[in-house]
Design an enzyme around this catalytic site. Structure first.
Site, PDB file in Angstrom:
ATOM      1  CE  LYS A  14       2.044  17.258 -55.043  1.00 50.55           C
ATOM      2  NZ  LYS A  14       1.359  15.942 -55.109  1.00 50.55           N
ATOM      3  CE1 TYR A  54       4.716  13.341 -58.610  1.00 53.81           C
ATOM      4  CE2 TYR A  54       4.163  15.252 -59.927  1.00 53.81           C
ATOM      5  CZ  TYR A  54       4.313  14.651 -58.695  1.00 53.81           C
ATOM      6  OH  TYR A  54       4.057  15.353 -57.543  1.00 53.81           O
ATOM      7  CG  ASN A 117      -1.233  15.458 -52.522  1.00 53.04           C
ATOM      8  OD1 ASN A 117      -0.621  16.223 -53.269  1.00 53.04           O
ATOM      9  ND2 ASN A 117      -0.928  14.177 -52.407  1.00 53.04           N
ATOM     10  CG  HIS A 120       6.877  15.880 -54.398  1.00 51.76           C
ATOM     11  ND1 HIS A 120       6.655  14.562 -54.721  1.00 51.76           N
ATOM     12  CD2 HIS A 120       8.227  16.031 -54.385  1.00 51.76           C
ATOM     13  CE1 HIS A 120       7.822  13.955 -54.917  1.00 51.76           C
ATOM     14  NE2 HIS A 120       8.789  14.821 -54.709  1.00 51.76           N
ATOM     15  CD  GLU A 131      11.722  13.714 -56.182  1.00 51.43           C
ATOM     16  OE1 GLU A 131      11.045  12.721 -56.476  1.00 51.43           O
ATOM     17  OE2 GLU A 131      11.608  14.307 -55.090  1.00 51.43           O
TER      18      GLU A 131
HETATM   19  P1  GTP Z   1       4.298  12.870 -53.621  1.00 50.60           P
HETATM   20  O1  GTP Z   1       5.009  13.413 -52.404  1.00 50.60           O
HETATM   21  O2  GTP Z   1       3.597  13.963 -54.417  1.00 50.60           O
HETATM   22  O3  GTP Z   1       5.155  11.980 -54.457  1.00 50.60           O
HETATM   23  O4  GTP Z   1       3.081  12.006 -53.032  1.00 50.60           O
HETATM   24  P2  GTP Z   1       3.100  10.562 -52.374  1.00 50.60           P
HETATM   25  O5  GTP Z   1       4.486  10.001 -52.383  1.00 50.60           O
HETATM   26  O6  GTP Z   1       2.378  10.644 -51.083  1.00 50.60           O
HETATM   27  O7  GTP Z   1       2.180   9.772 -53.404  1.00 50.60           O
HETATM   28  P3  GTP Z   1       2.595   9.023 -54.755  1.00 50.60           P
HETATM   29  O8  GTP Z   1       4.039   9.212 -55.054  1.00 50.60           O
HETATM   30  O9  GTP Z   1       2.051   7.639 -54.675  1.00 50.60           O
HETATM   31  O10 GTP Z   1       1.729   9.823 -55.819  1.00 50.60           O
HETATM   32  C1  GTP Z   1       2.224  11.009 -56.423  1.00 50.60           C
HETATM   33  C2  GTP Z   1       1.097  12.003 -56.534  1.00 50.60           C
HETATM   34  O11 GTP Z   1       0.108  11.488 -57.418  1.00 50.60           O
HETATM   35  C3  GTP Z   1       0.317  12.261 -55.240  1.00 50.60           C
HETATM   36  O12 GTP Z   1       0.916  13.223 -54.421  1.00 50.60           O
HETATM   37  C4  GTP Z   1      -1.002  12.750 -55.758  1.00 50.60           C
HETATM   38  O13 GTP Z   1      -0.917  14.124 -56.165  1.00 50.60           O
HETATM   39  C5  GTP Z   1      -1.193  11.882 -56.998  1.00 50.60           C
HETATM   40  N1  GTP Z   1      -1.967  10.667 -56.699  1.00 50.60           N
HETATM   41  C6  GTP Z   1      -1.578   9.595 -55.962  1.00 50.60           C
HETATM   42  N2  GTP Z   1      -2.522   8.654 -55.901  1.00 50.60           N
HETATM   43  C7  GTP Z   1      -3.560   9.141 -56.646  1.00 50.60           C
HETATM   44  C8  GTP Z   1      -4.842   8.636 -56.998  1.00 50.60           C
HETATM   45  O14 GTP Z   1      -5.242   7.521 -56.612  1.00 50.60           O
HETATM   46  N3  GTP Z   1      -5.618   9.436 -57.785  1.00 50.60           N
HETATM   47  C9  GTP Z   1      -5.192  10.660 -58.246  1.00 50.60           C
HETATM   48  N4  GTP Z   1      -6.000  11.390 -59.007  1.00 50.60           N
HETATM   49  N5  GTP Z   1      -3.997  11.162 -57.945  1.00 50.60           N
HETATM   50  C10 GTP Z   1      -3.188  10.427 -57.154  1.00 50.60           C
HETATM   51 MG    MG Z   2       5.751   9.997 -54.124  1.00 50.28          MG
END
Ligand code: GTP
Ligand code: MG
Length: 138
Positions: A14, A54, A117, A120, A131
């Site tokens: 990212k 997303y 973070n 992905h 993807e």
């Molecule tokens: P990805 O591998 O990036 O898909 O992450 P993930 O599977 O661990 O998390 P998820 O798919 O639930 O969320 C996608 C992305 O949204 C995350 O990687 C974060 O960058 C962002 N995100 C998730 N939860 C939060 C939140 O509570 N607040 C904010 N600001 N961003 C979030």
């Molecule tokens: Mg995810």
């Protein structure tokens, strides 16, 4: 095809990690864990592309902020190959929130916040296939 796709996952470094100059450190960790990088592309997403990527999160409160963030700089998209790639890569990246990610995980070492973070990783073989196609088979 399934015998091929089930051993692949999609990863994306990212924008904040790219800006921190840790692309090489992250890929070194990935390769140390026996993933093979078999596709790599460094691009800047448009807002439309980020929103499409997303879309699954479009009803979540952080959707707009997430899409804006993903356009703040270049990302590195990768296809990774390994037996059990999807699950093993999720283990390697760690919990969504870097503060909760286990020591040794990519997010623990390189993540900044729950949104920024570092990386992905696909969460299923089906999504990995979608993807990979989104970035590499247009
Ligand atoms: P990805 O591998 O990036 O898909 O992450 P993930 O599977 O661990 O998390 P998820 O798919 O639930 O969320 C996608 C992305 O949204 C995350 O990687 C974060 O960058 C962002 N995100 C998730 N939860 C939060 C939140 O509570 N607040 C904010 N600001 N961003 C979030
Ligand atoms: Mg995810």
């Amino acid at each position: 095809m399934s015998h091929i796709t089930e051993n692949l996952t999609f990863a994306m470094i990212k924008p904040e990690a790219v800006k921190k100059n840790v692309i090489g450190s992250i890929i070194a960790l990935i390769e140390e864990k026996n993933f093979t990088v078999c596709g790599l592309s460094m691009v800047r997403l448009t807002l439309e592309r980020a929103q499409a990527f997303y879309k699954v999160h479009e009803d979540r409160p952080f959707y707009q902020a997430l899409c804006d963030y993903m356009c703040t700089g270049k990302i590195v998209a990768m296809v990774l190959k390994k037996e059990n790639a999807v699950q093993d890569f999720r283990t390697l990246i760690g919990a969504t929130n870097p503060k909760e990610a286990l020591a040794g995980t990519i997010r623990n070492q390189f993540g900044t916040s729950i949104e920024e973070n570092a990386i992905h990783g696909s969460d299923s073989d089906t999504n990995a296939q979608k993807e990979i196609h989104f970035f590499f088979n247009q």
